[in-house]
Design an enzyme around this catalytic site. Structure first.
Site, short mmCIF file in Angstrom:
data_model
loop_
_atom_site.label_atom_id
_atom_site.label_comp_id
_atom_site.label_asym_id
_atom_site.label_seq_id
_atom_site.Cartn_x
_atom_site.Cartn_y
_atom_site.Cartn_z
N GLU A 158 -1.41 -2.33 -9.84
CA GLU A 158 -1.29 -3.51 -9.10
C GLU A 158 -0.07 -4.37 -9.35
O GLU A 158 0.37 -5.04 -8.27
CB GLU A 158 -2.55 -4.15 -9.30
CG GLU A 158 -3.70 -3.56 -8.61
CD GLU A 158 -3.83 -2.96 -7.29
OE1 GLU A 158 -3.00 -3.59 -6.27
OE2 GLU A 158 -4.57 -2.10 -6.89
N GLU B 95 0.81 -1.12 0.13
CA GLU B 95 0.10 -0.08 0.03
C GLU B 95 0.91 1.34 0.00
O GLU B 95 0.65 2.22 -0.65
CB GLU B 95 -0.85 0.06 1.20
CG GLU B 95 -1.85 -1.15 1.35
CD GLU B 95 -2.72 -1.32 0.12
OE1 GLU B 95 -3.07 -0.55 -0.76
OE2 GLU B 95 -3.13 -2.72 -0.19
ZN LIG Z 1 -2.64 -2.78 -4.45
#
Ligand SMILES: [Zn+2]
Length: 901
Positions: free
Chosen positions: A360, A338
């Site tokens: 991602e 994060e």
């Molecule tokens: Zn992520």
């Protein structure tokens, strides 16, 4: 976002903040690219939102007022923005330079999640301020503004509020241009109970008491950012903080949990300076919080809101009474993931969801790199190969998709959060970093971040930055792996040893689990960076065309892809495979795991006999790397499940695992040891779980002993193994045992432990008990975010029962799942099934409940079941034959011929 696994201030306050935000002229921010897909007409661009919200937590509603400074860029009689589940009270628009406000008429389109505001006359291009008064819903699952209920420190019912906006749910909180390239600044003000703590992306600017026992909290102005990154939370919180690299890092938890936050806080403080250096741009906000919320989601575990990460408690709090070593490592990697998004995603944001993988895949890769950097003893390099294998499982099916994919609906955006975006993205980046070299790659990242800060980017921008940094030839490789689906298959010709060197021809094709003939006849083609060694130094090349010749020093067994950076499968000749398998015990752990996974995948898909894959698996010594065993012992269990219907072969595998790994478990001991290697602490529960499944008497006896003690004393089982031992018990539970766990679940107030106990009830092998767990899940007893986890747990052992149950209670079950997680929930329930009879059930579900554009997750489940069914009989026959030929004692049958006479 992590799967498996948030402002009325003046400009003066902004300047006063220690964040040294770079000067930005809102009029010059590069956002809103007219060539990108959009669901909104490109007639206006928001620059600044001034938002005030007043939640009514008890009634699950809130009121909002927003003033949006915007620029009309094309003459239009109406403005269309996003809104979902919003009721409008008023809409007015005034020119920024003054003049009488126009009253707008609002028309809501529920399906498109938009609101159109029509004005009495056409708006000329220019600056305006749009004011909207509205009310909205507080949800009970993690979409928009949502409530999480729990028992507080004193055991009383409590409710906290949080927001979750990715991919497209900011529109449930504030009518807005809710697409990632409409970046704007935000001023948030919240009216909350005076005794609560409110948290947002930036620090509080001011707080004052107001009527009704409330206070009005204003937060500092955010930098220019995407709507999905806005965050707000309020509740009975406490906050622990540290200073790191000139910023304040903090963990916000429900009151009483502060002592469990230090592990995450230390990780945050450790990682921040590393990222400041790596990205070359210091973290731009004055503080970085990670806010923990009780409960869970079927969609995500943590979310990278800028300056205010949200993480479910189970993935953030370190509680010696329940947290396993694997979970502790997970806390670290969640922080690393994060926090990477704070730059990669938040500061620089993909222009549209087509490039979600940029967020991602990168954050997953950075998480792994950071973990390996600070904790090399955890074996994160082996986990990197695990990500590759997870991605390839999906990427070998016909219904896979390219890393960069078309996203045209909200549901498709939600579905993009899959193993391709995360794990293939991670694997491709690892391959590209290895191609470029770590220093060049890092320089490319620094260029990319600095040239797109506060703006949006596309995949090709990253490749351009890498080429500019010196990674020549990277773009063509990157393009092949991100715009095409699937996996290259490198077939290795016979190795020729000549004068101390090995020469070999590599032939490129495509690996497929369900279209072997089609892809053999007509394969896709990639520029594949390959590496090889024959015992000497590693040689590298990039394949171009069908065949590639390699010559390398040494004449030992040939290994392709040493280090396991390449995203491809390798098919050896039988002779080379046998030679390589015999060398497996001496290989590096990362290669051991990569070679075993590669060989098994080729065998399961039918590219080579099962014997080859099993030879590699069996070559892994039981006293070898704890990390590799933790990762590979489950492969035996996968075969065990595939041999369903052949009890003799299953018993053989069970006996093999018990006799092979039982001694390793005894050596580790049934209880944690102070100061032991972290990999041992992670291997222990893996072995307890598996040997428990195979009914190893020693493990079952210890489980029974601990369970008996636990019934009277919840602390009788070591915290880090509690879930493991109870899992063994729950799987084999009879009604009395099940009732005892249920009783304890009911009495437990800690939200993480309580949810974990309810989910254990879903683990029972017994049909009647599994059915009781399903029935219990639909009551209000487990809690709103726990029920879906119970259903998922049942599906682990009884997929058909869970799916039939969900289908007959679909409306009720849907209320228990985040909107964004619904279409993938069914795929998850089907994950442990190999039953072709399930295929029509899944297809009928998709047809009746999902738009045609949104059925990919179901198609993936169907393709997997179909491909496994097609190979099933061959796998069973060949595996059973191999087991017979290789007795569990370890001595191959060929060496154990009956003695004569
Ligand atoms: Zn992520």
């Amino acid at each position: 976002m992590k799967p498996f696994a948030m402002l009325l201030a003046s400009a003066a306050i902004l300047v006063a903040a220690p964040s040294a935000l770079p000067a930005q002229n809102p009029g010059q921010v590069d956002t809103v690219d007219s060539t990108l897909p959009t669901q909104l007409p490109r007639t206006a661009i928001p620059r600044h939102y001034t938002l005030t919200v007043t939640p009514h937590a008890d009634r699950l509603t809130f009121d909002g007022e927003v003033a949006i400074d915007l620029e009309v860029i094309k003459a239009t009689p109406s403005l269309t923005l996003n809104a979902a589940d919003i009721s409008f009270a008023s809409a007015t628009l005034a020119p920024a330079r003054g003049g009488a406000p126009l009253t707008g008429r609002v028309t809501v389109d529920d399906k498109a999640q938009t609101a159109s505001i029509a004005f009495p006359r056409t708006l000329a291009p220019g600056a305006y301020r749009l004011r909207l008064a509205y009310s909205g819903k507080i949800n009970t699952q993690a979409n928009g503004l949502f409530a999480l209920d729990y028992k507080n420190k004193e055991g009383k019912d409590a409710r906290s509020l949080f927001t979750q906006f990715e991919a497209a749910d900011a529109r449930r909180f504030v009518p807005s241009w809710d697409e990632p390239d409409y970046k704007a600044k935000w001023d948030l003000t919240a009216r909350v109970p005076a005794n609560e703590m409110a948290v947002s992306n930036l620090p509080m600017a001011s707080s004052r008491p107001i009527a009704g026992g409330l206070k009005e909290v204003r937060f500092q102005t955010t930098p220019t950012m995407s709507s999905y990154l806005l965050f707000f939370a309020t509740g009975d919180f406490e906050r622990v903080t540290k200073s790191s690299a000139g910023r304040e890092v903090g963990i916000v938890v429900t009151r009483g949990n502060g002592s469990k936050a230090h592990y995450a806080l230390d990780a945050e403080a450790q990682i921040l300076p590393y990222y400041n250096d790596y990205f070359g741009t210091p973290f731009p906000l004055p503080k970085l919080d990670n806010v923990a919320g009780p409960g869970q989601s079927q969609f995500f575990g943590a979310m990278e809101n800028w300056g205010a990460i949200f993480t479910f408690e189970y993935a953030l709090l370190d509680d010696p009474a329940i947290t396993t070593e694997g979970q502790r490592q997970g806390i670290y990697s969640t922080e690393a993931h994060e926090m990477a998004h704070q730059w990669f995603g938040d500061l620089v944001t993909m222009a549209w969801w087509d490039d979600l993988w940029l967020n991602e895949g990168f954050a997953s890769w950075m998480e792994n790199k950071t973990t390996q950097h600070f904790h090399p003893e955890w074996g994160a390099d082996v986990d990197r190969v695990g990500s590759r294998e997870g991605a390839m499982a999906l990427d070998s099916l016909n219904s896979t998709h390219p890393v960069v994919q078309q996203v045209r609906t909200v549901e498709q955006a939600n579905q993009a959060f899959d193993a391709i975006s995360y794990s293939k993205g991670e694997s491709v980046i690892a391959m590209l970093e290895n191609f470029a070299g770590p220093d060049v790659w890092r320089d490319g990242i620094r260029r990319y971040i600095s040239s797109h800060a506060y703006q949006n980017s596309r995949t090709t921008d990253l490749w351009a930055a890498q080429e500019a940094a010196g990674a020549h030839g990277l773009s063509v490789i990157a393009r092949d792996f991100t715009t095409q689906p699937g996996i290259p298959l490198i077939t290795v010709g016979p190795a020729q040893c000549n004068g101390g060197s090995t020469a070999v021809t590599l032939t490129q094709g495509q690996f497929s689990a369900d279209r072997q003939q089609e892809t053999a006849a007509n394969p896709l083609s990639w520029h594949v960076p390959v590496a090889a060694t024959a015992g000497g130094s590693i040689v590298k090349a990039v394949t171009a065309g069908r065949t590639t010749q390699l010559t390398m020093p040494g004449c030992g067994p040939l290994m392709i892809n040493p280090g396991q950076y390449g995203y491809y499968r390798t098919l050896y000749t039988p002779q080379e495979a046998a030679a390589l398998a015999s060398q497996l015990p001496g290989a590096a752990p990362v290669d051991q795991y990569g070679l075993i996974s590669n060989a098994l995948a080729l065998s399961l898909a039918g590219y080579q006999p099962m014997q080859t894959g099993l030879d590699f698996l069996a070559a892994m010594p039981a006293n070898g790397s704890a990390k590799v065993i933790q990762r590979t012992v489950g492969r035996w269990d996968d075969l065990y499940d595939r041999l369903d219907g052949d009890p003799a072969a299953q018993a053989d595998i069970a006996a093999r695992v018990v006799s092979g790994y039982g001694p390793r478990l005894r050596q580790l001991g049934f209880a944690p040891k102070a100061g032991e290697p972290a990999v041992d602490a992670v291997l222990r529960p893996t072995l307890i779980n598996l040997l428990g499944k195979y009914r190893d008497p020693a493990v079952l006896a210890e489980a029974s002993r601990l369970f008996a003690a636990w019934k009277t004393n919840p602390d009788a089982i070591p915290g880090s193994l509690k879930a493991t031992w109870l899992g063994v018990i729950a799987r084999n539970a009879d009604a009395a045992t099940w009732d005892a766990i249920h009783e304890r679940a009911r009495a437990t107030t800690g939200s993480i432990e309580r949810a974990s106990l309810y989910q254990l009830l879903g683990r029972a092998k017994d049909d009647a008990l599994a059915q009781r767990a399903l029935d219990l899940a639909l009551t209000s007893e487990p809690g709103k975010t726990t029920s879906s986890g119970m259903i998922t747990a049942v599906a682990g052992q009884h997929p058909r029962m869970a799916i039939d149950f969900v289908l007959s209670h679909l409306a009720q079950v849907n209320q228990l799942i985040d909107i964004s997680g619904r279409s993938r929930f069914m795929q998850r329930l089907a994950a442990s099934s190999r039953d072709p009879a399930l295929i029509p059930v899944l297809e009928n579900y998709a047809q009746a409940n999902l738009a045609e554009s949104d059925r990919k997750p179901i198609q993936q489940a169907v393709d997997r079941i179909r491909s496994e069914a097609a190979q099933g009989q061959r796998i069973r026959t060949e595996t059973a034959a191999w087991l017979k030929a290789h007795p569990a004692s370890g001595a191959p049958a060929a060496m154990g011929r009956p003695e004569r006479g």
